[in-house]
Scaffold this motif. Structure first.
Motif, short mmCIF file in Angstrom:
data_model
loop_
_atom_site.label_atom_id
_atom_site.label_comp_id
_atom_site.label_asym_id
_atom_site.label_seq_id
_atom_site.Cartn_x
_atom_site.Cartn_y
_atom_site.Cartn_z
N ASP A 75 0.84 -9.69 1.30
CA ASP A 75 1.98 -9.28 0.46
C ASP A 75 1.84 -7.79 0.10
OD1 ASP A 75 4.35 -9.58 -0.91
OD2 ASP A 75 3.41 -10.25 -2.75
N ILE A 76 1.29 -7.02 1.04
CA ILE A 76 1.18 -5.57 0.85
C ILE A 76 2.51 -4.97 1.29
CG2 ILE A 76 -0.22 -3.51 1.32
CD1 ILE A 76 -2.43 -5.36 2.33
N ASP A 77 3.41 -4.81 0.34
CA ASP A 77 4.76 -4.41 0.73
C ASP A 77 5.29 -3.36 -0.23
OD1 ASP A 77 5.04 -6.01 -1.46
OD2 ASP A 77 6.39 -7.47 -0.55
N SER A 78 6.57 -3.12 -0.16
CA SER A 78 7.17 -2.07 -0.99
C SER A 78 8.58 -2.45 -1.39
CB SER A 78 7.20 -0.73 -0.24
OG SER A 78 8.09 -0.81 0.87
N GLU A 79 9.07 -1.75 -2.38
CA GLU A 79 10.46 -1.89 -2.76
C GLU A 79 11.29 -0.98 -1.88
OE1 GLU A 79 12.38 -2.13 -7.06
OE2 GLU A 79 11.78 -0.10 -6.55
N GLN A 132 -0.89 -0.67 -2.51
CA GLN A 132 -1.99 -0.05 -1.77
C GLN A 132 -3.29 -0.74 -2.16
OE1 GLN A 132 -1.36 4.56 -0.96
NE2 GLN A 132 -1.29 4.18 -3.16
N PHE A 133 -4.19 -0.87 -1.21
CA PHE A 133 -5.54 -1.34 -1.49
C PHE A 133 -6.53 -0.29 -1.00
CE2 PHE A 133 -3.41 -5.44 -1.71
CZ PHE A 133 -4.08 -6.07 -2.77
N LEU A 134 -7.41 0.13 -1.89
CA LEU A 134 -8.49 1.05 -1.54
C LEU A 134 -9.75 0.22 -1.36
CD1 LEU A 134 -9.90 3.78 -1.20
CD2 LEU A 134 -10.00 3.95 -3.70
N LEU A 135 -10.26 0.12 -0.14
CA LEU A 135 -11.43 -0.69 0.19
C LEU A 135 -12.66 0.20 0.11
CD1 LEU A 135 -9.77 -2.47 3.25
CD2 LEU A 135 -9.77 -3.19 0.84
N GLN A 174 2.43 -11.35 8.62
CA GLN A 174 1.19 -10.77 9.15
C GLN A 174 1.29 -9.25 9.29
OE1 GLN A 174 -0.42 -12.82 12.64
NE2 GLN A 174 0.51 -14.74 11.92
N ARG A 175 2.50 -8.75 9.43
CA ARG A 175 2.68 -7.30 9.54
C ARG A 175 2.36 -6.59 8.23
NH1 ARG A 175 7.95 -5.59 10.45
NH2 ARG A 175 7.08 -3.67 11.32
N TYR A 176 2.33 -7.36 7.13
CA TYR A 176 2.08 -6.81 5.81
C TYR A 176 0.79 -7.38 5.21
CZ TYR A 176 6.87 -5.35 6.44
OH TYR A 176 8.02 -4.78 6.95
N ALA A 177 -0.17 -7.66 6.09
CA ALA A 177 -1.46 -8.22 5.68
C ALA A 177 -2.60 -7.45 6.33
CB ALA A 177 -1.54 -9.71 6.06
N ALA A 178 -3.78 -7.54 5.70
CA ALA A 178 -4.97 -6.87 6.22
C ALA A 178 -6.17 -7.77 6.00
CB ALA A 178 -5.19 -5.53 5.51
N ARG A 213 4.17 -4.52 -9.67
CA ARG A 213 4.05 -5.23 -8.41
C ARG A 213 2.86 -6.18 -8.49
NH1 ARG A 213 7.46 -3.64 -4.88
NH2 ARG A 213 6.49 -4.99 -3.33
N VAL A 214 2.75 -7.08 -7.50
CA VAL A 214 1.59 -7.95 -7.38
C VAL A 214 1.01 -7.83 -5.98
CG1 VAL A 214 2.47 -9.59 -9.09
CG2 VAL A 214 2.94 -9.98 -6.67
N GLY A 215 -0.31 -7.99 -5.91
CA GLY A 215 -1.01 -8.02 -4.63
C GLY A 215 -1.83 -9.28 -4.56
N LEU A 216 -1.95 -9.87 -3.38
CA LEU A 216 -2.61 -11.15 -3.23
C LEU A 216 -3.87 -11.04 -2.37
CD1 LEU A 216 0.61 -13.26 -2.74
CD2 LEU A 216 -0.85 -13.23 -4.74
N ILE A 217 -4.91 -11.81 -2.79
CA ILE A 217 -6.20 -11.79 -2.09
C ILE A 217 -6.58 -13.21 -1.74
CG2 ILE A 217 -8.62 -11.15 -2.23
CD1 ILE A 217 -6.33 -9.61 -4.74
N ASP A 218 -6.81 -13.44 -0.45
CA ASP A 218 -7.22 -14.74 0.08
C ASP A 218 -8.68 -14.63 0.54
OD1 ASP A 218 -6.61 -17.44 1.59
OD2 ASP A 218 -7.41 -16.07 3.12
N GLY A 219 -9.39 -15.74 0.53
CA GLY A 219 -10.81 -15.73 0.88
C GLY A 219 -11.12 -15.77 2.36
N GLY A 220 -10.18 -15.34 3.19
CA GLY A 220 -10.43 -15.28 4.63
C GLY A 220 -9.87 -16.45 5.41
#
Length: 270
Positions: free
Chosen positions: A124-128, A139-142, A190-194, A220-227
């Motif tokens: 759900d890495i997206d934009s308005e 944005q996610f800074l890893l 999937q186009r908006y996932a990493a 906004r919200v960002g979602l994190i899944d455990g793989g």
């Protein structure tokens, strides 16, 4: 004898490869505090995987998104959701513990398990969709070393910085609408996932950033899944190490030279 040594080395290598473990994390049992957006707040996840407990810590204070979900962190179909207001940043640390030692949160998983891999899927890495002058975006800074995988047709960008790797939806111009979490990703999602894979490290740090161009007055919200969420056509992103500035290299050479002179002087005095 050489053949025997080589054979023994091969057997040892195969044993090491065989002992490597890989696991995915399930955040559905996460105990989330009412206010996670304060520095030092913690989320505990018992049995996130077999023999694995997880602690998630807020490293800073930020402003949660107003409206849905009315919390800095929330459950999202077994995944973890983070929310922040426009222009704000949530800094997070995820630690993986050996659940079989002590309280289950006393020893990092890597102490007794030196060869393992795990992953986080950021989605759900997206934009308005922007107006002529205004846009907000995820944005996610890893910050922890790992391997990034993006979809072959990704709408996201990745940029190496001195602080880590930034995955951004700036100018992606699309709102995926998966705020409540999903159990699988469509090709479009999937186009908006990493997917970020980590090896032999039990601690991972990242920032969730709500970027903004102009003012949209929206969070906004960002979602994190455990793989567990994967990409059908993953492409690894290889990022070269950030080179040291020339001044730092010269300083290092000067220090090395001084050390060499000291050793020579000591030998001559002896």
């Amino acid at each position: 004898m050489i053949k025997n040594v080589m054979a023994a080395a091969a057997v040892s290598m195969l044993g090491t490869m065989a002992s490597a473990t890989s696991f995915t994390l399930d955040f559905s049992s996460a105990v989330i505090p009412p206010v996670f957006e304060n520095a030092g707040a913690e989320i505990f996840v018992d049995n996130a995987a077999a023999g694995v407990n997880v602690r998630i810590t807020s490293l800073n204070s930020w402003v949660q998104r107003q409206g849905f979900p009315n919390a800095g962190a929330y459950q999202a179909s077994g995944d973890l959701g983070l929310s922040a207001e426009e222009g704000d940043t949530a800094q997070v640390r995820i630690e993986v513990f050996d659940a079989l030692v002590g309280s289950g949160y006393d020893q990092l998983y890597s102490v007794n398990n030196p060869n393992f891999t795990w992953a986080l899927t950021f989605y759900d890495i997206d934009s308005e969709a922007p107006s002529a002058t205004n846009q907000n975006f995820d944005q996610f800074l890893l910050r922890t070393a790992g391997t990034l995988f993006l979809d072959a047709n990704t709408a996201l960008t990745s940029t190496a910085t001195g602080a880590g790797l930034i995955v951004s939806a700036e100018n992606a111009n699309f709102n995926v609408q998966t705020d409540t979490g999903v159990t699988s990703l469509t090709l479009d999602q999937q186009r908006y996932a990493a997917v970020y894979e980590l090896s032999n490290t039990a601690v991972m740090e990242f920032d969730y950033i709500v970027g903004a161009v102009g003012a949209t007055n929206a969070g906004r919200v960002g979602l994190i899944d455990g793989g567990t969420l994967t990409l059908d056509n993953p492409v690894p992103i290889n990022v070269a190490p950030v080179p040291l500035p020339a001044s730092v290299l010269l300083l290092g050479a000067g220090v090395a030279g001084l050390g060499l002179m000291r050793r020579r002087t000591a030998r001559q005095a002896a």
